[in-house]
Design a protein around this motif. Structure first.
Motif, PDB file in Angstrom:
ATOM      1  N   VAL A 259     -61.304  51.596  26.473  1.00  0.00           N
ATOM      2  CA  VAL A 259     -61.457  52.806  27.347  1.00  0.00           C
ATOM      3  C   VAL A 259     -60.561  53.909  26.813  1.00  0.00           C
ATOM      4  O   VAL A 259     -59.404  53.482  26.171  1.00  0.00           O
ATOM      5  N   SER A 270     -62.576  53.157  35.112  1.00  0.00           N
ATOM      6  CA  SER A 270     -63.231  52.044  34.098  1.00  0.00           C
ATOM      7  C   SER A 270     -62.438  51.144  33.599  1.00  0.00           C
ATOM      8  O   SER A 270     -63.206  50.180  33.344  1.00  0.00           O
ATOM      9  N   TYR A 286     -65.805  52.471  26.492  1.00  0.00           N
ATOM     10  CA  TYR A 286     -66.219  53.546  27.590  1.00  0.00           C
ATOM     11  C   TYR A 286     -65.286  54.718  27.288  1.00  0.00           C
ATOM     12  O   TYR A 286     -64.052  54.533  26.557  1.00  0.00           O
TER      13      TYR A 286
END
Length: 300
Positions: A259, A270, A286
């Protein structure tokens, strides 16, 4: 005599005319320059106003996004990690991001077993040999280090054995703390999942090396437990950021979730969703960087 006076007067008249012409010409040029400068000033003023408006709009969008994540995040993660124990390994992480992750982990039903805070010495090439020797000397009986020789993998193997595989975390962390590689703190309880938290892009002549150490450490911790997420702030997906180094190696991102905007509310949500993803045997990339090829967040 009259003729001489006439010539003097004529010459003076010529010079006067020339001087007058220069003055008038200069005045014309000056007016044109002033007009051009004024136009440029007005144009720049308009651009500044436009950019200021765009900046304010973006800032408002970020605030709205964070507020939305704070309100919806707890419901989105509720119960996803019931009964799971999570250790946080931090390397230059933002304190606010850490606190946000800890709060969401609790709302997801997980227990934060503790935190291991790495120092900048971990990424110092001048201390790499010392760290290699230390990992071998602190290795608990029955544990094995990875075959790789880089310090990130070796330290990840040592911490994984101590924190995730039932080793002796107190002895390992005491040795690392004494040598200056880990900050003093409480010994974490056993865990199965790990969140490796980091900041943005690293700087300095050793930035690439230090970023690689954190990326490889996270990859090794992922191999040792039930899963790991490497989460960094904006800039962490750059070439000298740990997330960027990890994403540059497809064998790493095939197993390790990453992330790149953990400083934001959506990035923190997330990260917790990605831990659930890890338990399900999946991984993804992500965030908001160009290399976040799997979108802003995992599917809830």
């Amino acid at each position: 005599m009259i003729s001489l006076r006439y010539h003097v007067v004529s010459i003076a008249a010529v010079f006067l005319a020339l001087a007058l012409g220069v003055v008038l010409g200069a005045s014309g040029v000056s007016d044109r320059l002033l007009s051009a400068v004024s136009a440029q000033r007005d144009d720049l003023g308009g651009r500044v106003q436009t950019l200021t408006g765009e900046r304010d709009d973006l800032a408002a969008a970020v605030r709205a996004s964070d507020e939305f994540a704070r309100r919806v995040g707890p419901a989105a993660v509720r119960g996803l990690l019931d009964g799971q124990a999570v250790t946080i390994v931090s390397a230059g992480a933002d304190a606010a991001a850490r606190d946000g992750i800890v709060a969401l982990l609790g709302q997801a039903g997980a227990t934060v077993s503790g935190e291991v805070a790495l120092t900048t010495a971990v990424g110092d090439p001048a201390r790499a040999d010392q760290l290699r020797e230390l990992t071998a000397g602190l290795l608990p009986t029955g544990s094995q280090l990875p075959a790789a020789s880089d310090t990130g993998s070796l330290l990840g193997g040592l911490l994984g054995g101590a924190l995730l595989e039932g080793g002796d975390p107190a002895a390992v962390l005491t040795g690392l703390t004494t040598a200056g590689f880990v900050q003093a703190g409480d010994v974490p309880a056993p865990a199965s999942l790990v969140v490796v938290l980091t900041g943005g892009a690293l700087t300095g002549v050793d930035a690439a090396h230090a970023a690689a150490v954190v990326a490889r450490l996270a990859a090794e911790l992922d191999r040792r437990g039930a899963g790991a997420v490497l989460a960094g702030s904006t800039g962490s997906a750059d070439a000298t950021g740990p997330v960027g180094v990890a994403r540059a190696d497809s064998t790493v991102t095939a197993a390790l979730s990453t992330v790149d905007d953990v400083q934001s509310g959506p990035g923190q949500v997330s990260t917790v969703l990605a831990l659930r993803e890890q338990l399900d045997g999946r991984a993804g990339r992500y965030g908001s960087a160009a290399t976040a090829s799997d979108g802003a967040a995992p599917a809830a």
